[in-house]
Design an enzyme around this catalytic site. Structure first.
Site, PDB file in Angstrom:
ATOM      1  N   GLN A 301       6.083   1.956   9.001  1.00  0.00           N
ATOM      2  CA  GLN A 301       5.820   2.946  10.047  1.00  0.00           C
ATOM      3  C   GLN A 301       4.323   3.059  10.312  1.00  0.00           C
ATOM      4  OE1 GLN A 301       7.536   4.720  12.142  1.00  0.00           O
ATOM      5  NE2 GLN A 301       5.924   6.113  12.838  1.00  0.00           N
ATOM      6  N   GLU A 302       3.526   2.966   9.253  1.00  0.00           N
ATOM      7  CA  GLU A 302       2.076   3.121   9.387  1.00  0.00           C
ATOM      8  C   GLU A 302       1.418   1.894  10.013  1.00  0.00           C
ATOM      9  OE1 GLU A 302       0.115   5.571   8.916  1.00  0.00           O
ATOM     10  OE2 GLU A 302       1.353   7.037   7.874  1.00  0.00           O
ATOM     11  N   SER A 303       1.751   0.703   9.531  1.00  0.00           N
ATOM     12  CA  SER A 303       0.965  -0.481   9.907  1.00  0.00           C
ATOM     13  C   SER A 303       1.792  -1.701  10.280  1.00  0.00           C
ATOM     14  CB  SER A 303       0.061  -0.868   8.736  1.00  0.00           C
ATOM     15  OG  SER A 303       0.845  -1.331   7.639  1.00  0.00           O
TER      16      SER A 303
END
Length: 476
Positions: A301-303
Site C-alpha cells: 500500500q505504501e510503495s
C-alpha cells in the site's frame, strides 16, 4: 342407570389419570453435550488455515457454543445434499453455511434469525458482453444442484420458457467462480458477498443483473425436536445483536471488500508472483509479533514494494518512513529495503503496543494502521469523538464512521490535535485489508500445491526494535 353412569364416569377419570407410556426419545431432545454444526467451505463461511479457523458462520458458531457452554464441533460437507441429509438424520444439530432463506428451505427446515443480507447476481467474466437481463445471454448458466440458485432459475423460467441451465454436484460456489475466471463456463449465479470476496483473487469476475434482492442469510435447524435449540438460538441472537456482534462480523468480513479496482487487483497479484519473492524473507524476518503478510500488505500500500519510492511530502522507501521517524528508530538509509522494512515493522508493533487494552486483539492492527497513516494522536481524538457520540471507541466499525469527521471543522475544532484526513485513513486501512486477504489466499494456494514446504520461522529469530521508542504524535 345411575350405577351405569357412575361406572362410566369413574372409568373415564381413571383412564384420564393413567400415565401414558411414550418413547421420550422421540419427543424430548437430549441435552447437548457438544454443538455439531454442519457447514460448507468458503471464505465467508468456514475456512481453516495456518492462522486458525475463520468465517462469519464459524465465528458465530463459536460464540453460540460458548453461550450454550458446550464444545463446538464443525462438520464440513462437500455438497448441500449430504448436508441436508445429515441434519434430517440428526447427525448434526444445525446448518451454518451462508444459506439464504427460500420457500423450499422453509418447507424442509426451521430457519433461524437473519445474520446478514445478500443479493443473488448473475456472474460472468471480464471481456464478455455485459448482459442486460437473464434473457440476454451468450452462453449457458451453470449452478450448484440443490442450491437456492436452482429455485431462482425455476421461478425465472416461468417468465422465460427458453431459459435452461446445467446443475452440478461435484463443485462448490468458489470452484464455479474460478471456472468463470478460467473460461471453463460462461455464467453462474452467486451471492453478492461471495463475488465481492472472490474477485480479490479472481479480478476477472463481473457481477451482472441482480436476480434476487435482499435475501436473509440464516441457519437451518431440524423441522422437529428443535424447539429448545431454536429458543436458545433466538435468545443468543438477540444478545449478540444488542452487543453489536453482528455489525462487527459484517464489517470484519464484508466491510472492506465492496470497493474494487480491477487494474489494481491484477497488478497486485502479478507483484506477488514477480516482486514479493525478493523481499518475502525480509518481511518474515522483521515482522516481530505481526503476521508477515500484514506487514507485506502495508508495504505494498505504501510503495508497491519499490525500495526507492519517494513522495512529494518527503516520505521514502519500502515503508515510506518520514525522516523524523527514521531518525528516532535508528534507520540511517530509508532507501535500503531491509532497513525500511525493519523500521516500518518496529513502528507498527509500537503502535499496537501503545493502544489501550480495551481494544480487542482482532482489531488492534486496524487501529495501528490508522495511526501509522495519520498519527496515533489523531486516532485517539477520533476515539474520544466516538465516545462523545455514544459509539464504541474500541470497535473499528465505529471508528470508520468517525475518522472522516476529523476533516470537518464542526468536529475537529473540538479535538486536541485538530484537523486530520480521516477518510484517507479509512481508505488506507481497507486497502491493506484487501491486499492482506488476497496475499493470504495466494499463500495458502501455494502451500497446497507445495505441501512439503514448511512455513518459515524467521519471524521469531530476530526481534523487532523494542516497543515504546516512538513518539505517539507523529505518523510514520
Amino acid at each position: 342407570m345411575t350405577r351405569f353412569l357412575f361406572a362410566l364416569i369413574l372409568g373415564f377419570l381413571l383412564t384420564a389419570c393413567q400415565q401414558v407410556t411414550v418413547d421420550e426419545t422421540e419427543f424430548v431432545p437430549k441435552k447437548l453435550t457438544e454443538l455439531r454444526v454442519g457447514t460448507l467451505y468458503g471464505p465467508q463461511i468456514y475456512m481453516t488455515s495456518g492462522q486458525g479457523d475463520s468465517g462469519f458462520d464459524y465465528d458465530m458458531a463459536v460464540l453460540f457454543a460458548e453461550y450454550l457452554d458446550v464444545p463446538l464441533k464443525m462438520v464440513p460437507y462437500t455438497n448441500r445434499t449430504e448436508l441436508y441429509e445429515a441434519l434430517k438424520k440428526n447427525e448434526i444439530d444445525l446448518i451454518a453455511a451462508g444459506m439464504t432463506e427460500t420457500p423450499a428451505r422453509r418447507e424442509q427446515f426451521r430457519l433461524g434469525p437473519p445474520l446478514y443480507r445478500v443479493n443473488q447476481v448473475l456472474v460472468y467474466r471480464e471481456g464478455m458482453p455485459a448482459p442486460k437481463d437473464i434473457s440476454d445471454l451468450k452462453g449457458k448458466i451453470t449452478v450448484i444442484a440443490d442450491s437456492s440458485f436452482v429455485e431462482t432459475l425455476t421461478q425465472l423460467q416461468k417468465h422465460y420458457p427458453t431459459l435452461v441451465w446445467d446443475q452440478i454436484t461435484d463443485k462448490d460456489s468458489e470452484e464455479l467462480l474460478a471456472m468463470i475466471a478460467n473460461k471453463e463456463i460462461d455464467y453462474t449465479i452467486a451471492d453478492s458477498s461471495s463475488v465481492q470476496i472472490n474477485r480479490r483473487y479472481l479480478p476477472d469476475l463481473r457481477s451482472g443483473p441482480v436476480l434476487e434482492e435482499k435475501l436473509d442469510v440464516v441457519w437451518l435447524l431440524p423441522p422437529t425436536r428443535s424447539d429448545e435449540l431454536m429458543s436458545q438460538l433466538l435468545a443468543f441472537w438477540h444478545q449478540e445483536k444488542l452487543a453489536g456482534t453482528l455489525d462487527h462480523l459484517n464489517e470484519k468480513y464484508f466491510g472492506h471488500v465492496k470497493r474494487f479496482d480491477y487494474v489494481d487487483t491484477r497488478a497486485f497479484i502479478r507483484a506477488i508472483e514477480t516482486v514479493l519473492p525478493r523481499y518475502r524473507q525480509l518481511f518474515e524476518t522483521h515482522a516481530g509479533n505481526l503476521d508477515w503478510r500484514k506487514l507485506a500488505a502495508t508495504s505494498y500500500q505504501e510503495s508497491h514494494w519499490n525500495p526507492h519510492a519517494r513522495s512529494a511530502t518527503g516520505v521514502r522507501g519500502m515503508m515510506m518512513l518520514t525522516q523524523p521517524t527514521a531518525k528516532e528508530i535508528g534507520i540511517t538509509n530509508r532507501l535500503d529495503a531491509e532497513e525500511s522494512i525493519r523500521g516500518g515493522a518496529a513502528y507498527l508493533n509500537d503502535m499496537i503496543n501503545r493502544l489501550p487494552e480495551s481494544i480487542p486483539e482482532s482489531q488492534r492492527m486496524w487501529f495501528a494502521l490508522a495511526s501509522y497513516n495519520i498519527g496515533y494522536a489523531h486516532v485517539e481524538d477520533a476515539r474520544k469523538l466516538a465516545e462523545s457520540m455514544e459509539l464504541n471507541p474500541n470497535a473499528w466499525r465505529d471508528l470508520k464512521k468517525v475518522l472522516p469527521l476529523l476533516q470537518k471543522r464542526k468536529y475537529y475544532q473540538k479535538t486536541r490535535y485538530g484537523y486530520a484526513r480521516g477518510s484517507e485513513a479509512v481508505h488506507y486501512v481497507d486497502s491493506i485489508r484487501r491486499y492482506y486477504d488476497t496475499l493470504v489466499w495466494v499463500d495458502n494456494q501455494s502451500k497446497q500445491q507445495n505441501p512439503e514446504e514448511e512455513p518459515s520461522d524467521l519471524a521469531s529469530e530476530e526481534p523487532a526494535i523494542p516497543a515504546g521508542t516512538l513518539s505517539p504524535e507523529q505518523p510514520k
